[in-house]
Scaffold this motif. Sequence first.
Motif, short mmCIF file in Angstrom:
data_model
loop_
_atom_site.label_atom_id
_atom_site.label_comp_id
_atom_site.label_asym_id
_atom_site.label_seq_id
_atom_site.Cartn_x
_atom_site.Cartn_y
_atom_site.Cartn_z
N ILE A 16 3.95 7.69 4.19
CA ILE A 16 3.61 6.58 3.65
C ILE A 16 3.64 5.30 4.17
O ILE A 16 3.02 4.14 4.19
CB ILE A 16 3.25 6.80 2.29
N VAL A 17 4.88 4.69 4.61
CA VAL A 17 5.65 3.21 5.08
C VAL A 17 5.29 3.87 6.26
O VAL A 17 4.77 2.30 6.63
CB VAL A 17 6.93 3.79 5.24
N LYS A 18 4.62 4.27 7.77
CA LYS A 18 4.03 4.49 9.05
C LYS A 18 2.66 3.16 8.70
O LYS A 18 2.10 3.28 9.55
CB LYS A 18 3.99 5.26 9.58
N LYS A 19 1.90 3.89 7.44
CA LYS A 19 0.30 3.96 7.08
C LYS A 19 0.76 2.30 7.12
O LYS A 19 -0.48 1.70 7.55
CB LYS A 19 -0.05 4.31 6.66
N ALA A 20 1.42 1.82 6.11
CA ALA A 20 1.69 0.64 5.44
C ALA A 20 1.84 -0.56 6.66
O ALA A 20 1.71 -1.45 7.03
CB ALA A 20 3.11 0.34 4.45
N ARG A 21 2.37 0.20 7.76
CA ARG A 21 3.14 -0.53 8.36
C ARG A 21 1.94 -1.17 9.66
O ARG A 21 1.92 -1.79 9.76
CB ARG A 21 4.73 0.29 9.21
N ARG A 22 1.26 -0.12 9.28
CA ARG A 22 -0.54 -0.06 10.30
C ARG A 22 -0.54 -1.16 9.75
O ARG A 22 -1.01 -2.41 10.99
CB ARG A 22 -0.40 0.87 10.72
N GLN A 23 -1.36 -0.92 8.28
CA GLN A 23 -1.60 -2.37 8.00
C GLN A 23 -1.63 -3.29 7.61
O GLN A 23 -2.13 -4.05 8.34
CB GLN A 23 -2.25 -1.03 6.58
N VAL A 24 -0.27 -3.73 7.77
CA VAL A 24 0.48 -5.57 7.77
C VAL A 24 0.11 -5.72 9.52
O VAL A 24 -0.04 -6.78 9.35
CB VAL A 24 2.02 -5.39 6.94
N ALA A 25 0.65 -4.72 9.85
CA ALA A 25 0.03 -5.53 11.85
C ALA A 25 -0.90 -5.19 11.76
O ALA A 25 -1.03 -6.92 12.14
CB ALA A 25 1.15 -4.00 12.53
N ALA A 26 -1.89 -5.00 11.43
CA ALA A 26 -3.00 -5.62 11.97
C ALA A 26 -3.28 -6.59 10.97
O ALA A 26 -3.98 -7.71 12.04
CB ALA A 26 -3.52 -4.60 11.20
N LEU A 27 -2.83 -6.72 10.23
CA LEU A 27 -3.36 -8.23 9.53
C LEU A 27 -3.18 -9.37 9.86
O LEU A 27 -3.67 -10.67 10.49
CB LEU A 27 -2.87 -8.21 7.81
#
Length: 284
Positions: free
Chosen positions: A48-59
């Motif tokens: 869950i944390v890894k997915k959030a990290r990818r999403q924030v990075a993509a922004l």
Amino acid sequence: MAKRERIYFDYNASAPLLPEARQAMVEAMDMDANPSSVHADGRTARNIVKKARRQVAALVNAKPDHVVFTSGATEAAALALTPDYSMGRAPLNMGHLYVCAADHPCTLEGGRFALEDVTRFPVNRDGLVDLNSLSDVLGGHDHATGLPLVVCHYANNETGVIQPVDEINRVVKANRGVFVVDAVQAAGRVAIDIEAGFADYLILSSHKVGGPKGAGALVAFSDLMMPMPLIRGGGQERGHRSGTEAPVNLAGFGAAAEHAAKVESAWAETARLRDMLEAGILAA
């Protein structure tokens, strides 16, 4: 009596929680495990944390490993604004902090610098950074004390003024400085690409893009040079910020960041088509 509708106008203070963020948080609530645990439930929480990290990075078009989650933008600012950095395993000193006079209090306070080691540089009558004054201030920096660390907001939280961060960065780099950009009010509203090299670090906040309060991030252009941890302990966030991660908050932050990226993309496409119409490339 007719039901009164509520209209909310205070997005610069905090955006309402997006349905996508709420749903992601509800789903994350079903996972009780610690993200640092090695068993199956722990790995699920970690994902869950890894997915959030990818999403924030993509922004902001960053590498996921360059995202350090914090409890909010204020903590991210306190993490970044310190005299003590490292370059790989070698210590690296920031000799003085230079803060835009129109910045948010979380950076105006100077982070972990002593008050005598903080200088404010001015804005002009339009609220834009006075580049000549900044150049003069940085030109007087004593490099024997360490590198100059400069922080400035991307978009002002009260006036909406958008700073010329590319030009500011050129002045900073001409004086061998390090540039931290408070992108809290800009993320989700203007396209941000840290890979373009306009900043060394970005400060982000979850609740300004429709995520929950209690989550933020410091995003680095490169993880070779990083500030020394503000919070030490269990070594979470690759040692940059200890403390058990909050999967529920981060799930909401990630979902909001993904939504913001889609909105930015739609705005960019609209602007592209408008420019083509104005240039006569497309027929109305």
